[in-house]
Design a protein around this motif. Structure first.
Motif, PDB file in Angstrom:
ATOM      1  N   PRO A   1     -82.438 108.738 -32.904  1.00 53.45           N
ATOM      2  CA  PRO A   1     -82.530 108.225 -34.192  1.00 53.45           C
ATOM      3  C   PRO A   1     -82.970 109.100 -35.488  1.00 53.45           C
ATOM      4  CG  PRO A   1     -84.574 107.573 -32.730  1.00 53.45           C
ATOM      5  CD  PRO A   1     -83.387 108.515 -31.922  1.00 53.45           C
ATOM      6  N   ASP A   2     -83.186 108.612 -36.407  1.00 54.99           N
ATOM      7  CA  ASP A   2     -83.486 109.361 -37.681  1.00 54.99           C
ATOM      8  C   ASP A   2     -85.227 109.659 -37.725  1.00 54.99           C
ATOM      9  OD1 ASP A   2     -80.914 109.954 -39.340  1.00 54.99           O
ATOM     10  OD2 ASP A   2     -80.825 107.788 -38.882  1.00 54.99           O
ATOM     11  N   GLU A   3     -85.451 110.181 -36.622  1.00 53.96           N
ATOM     12  CA  GLU A   3     -87.161 110.491 -36.361  1.00 53.96           C
ATOM     13  C   GLU A   3     -87.469 111.857 -36.349  1.00 53.96           C
ATOM     14  OE1 GLU A   3     -89.322 108.275 -36.888  1.00 53.96           O
ATOM     15  OE2 GLU A   3     -88.016 106.168 -37.008  1.00 53.96           O
ATOM     16  N   ARG A   4     -87.890 112.235 -37.261  1.00 50.73           N
ATOM     17  CA  ARG A   4     -88.274 113.817 -37.376  1.00 50.73           C
ATOM     18  C   ARG A   4     -88.882 114.422 -36.154  1.00 50.73           C
ATOM     19  NH1 ARG A   4     -91.377 116.756 -42.393  1.00 50.73           N
ATOM     20  NH2 ARG A   4     -90.226 114.991 -43.180  1.00 50.73           N
ATOM     21  N   GLU A   5     -89.800 113.710 -35.297  1.00 48.79           N
ATOM     22  CA  GLU A   5     -90.120 114.392 -34.202  1.00 48.79           C
ATOM     23  C   GLU A   5     -89.464 114.499 -33.115  1.00 48.79           C
ATOM     24  OE1 GLU A   5     -91.840 111.880 -35.697  1.00 48.79           O
ATOM     25  OE2 GLU A   5     -93.271 113.256 -36.953  1.00 48.79           O
ATOM     26  N   GLU A   6     -88.370 113.343 -32.956  1.00 47.71           N
ATOM     27  CA  GLU A   6     -87.324 113.266 -32.038  1.00 47.71           C
ATOM     28  C   GLU A   6     -86.122 114.209 -32.024  1.00 47.71           C
ATOM     29  OE1 GLU A   6     -86.064 109.582 -30.448  1.00 47.71           O
ATOM     30  OE2 GLU A   6     -87.950 108.547 -31.388  1.00 47.71           O
TER      31      GLU A   6
END
Length: 155
Positions: free
Chosen positions: A38-43
């Protein structure tokens, strides 16, 4: 290759841009490893680093625009050892000739160790066009990163 999309990650949308990239890479003889986050910086950061540890090329698709959840460039910059600005500049220059929306693209490119990382747009057409831009220099870049001998022609 890495698809960055909230909708694809939860199964609400098909990964059309990922499918396009896989076909292009496969046609050119690359073995493709696909991931979706997903659009999650850490991922995004972790997936890029993980893929870079096992591949010589990481192409991302999605999350390069100006929407609030478009954080792919920031995550990528955090993962890179060195930036290669000419790649992103060339992709944008080519895209601007096709659509004014390319002005909103924030994709970046660079290296992690011996791996090249390139952000591409989240549309199948943007992926196809971006890949066409980098394709002529791709093998040379990967050889240079692997410290392999390359043919150098004076121009």
């Amino acid at each position: 290759m890495l698809t960055i999309s909230d909708g694809v990650a939860v199964g609400e949308r098909e990964d059309a841009s990922g499918d396009e990239l896989e076909q292009l890479l496969g046609t050119d003889g690359y073995d493709v490893v696909r991931r979706v986050v997903p659009d999650e910086r850490e991922e995004i950061w972790a997936a890029i680093r993980d893929l870079a540890a096992e591949t010589r090329l990481v192409l991302t698709t999605g999350g390069t625009g100006v929407a609030p959840r478009d954080v792919t460039p920031e995550a990528t910059l955090g993962a890179l050892d060195r930036i290669v600005p000419g790649i992103a500049e060339a992709i944008r220059a080519d895209s601007i000739a096709k659509t004014p929306h390319a002005l909103l693209s924030r994709g970046v490119a660079g290296t992690i160790g011996q791996t090249l990382v390139v952000n591409l747009p989240g549309s199948p057409g943007g992926c196809r066009d971006g890949y066409a831009v980098i394709r002529p220099a791709l093998e040379h870049a990967l050889r240079l990163l692997s410290d392999e001998a390359t043919e150098h022609r004076q121009t």
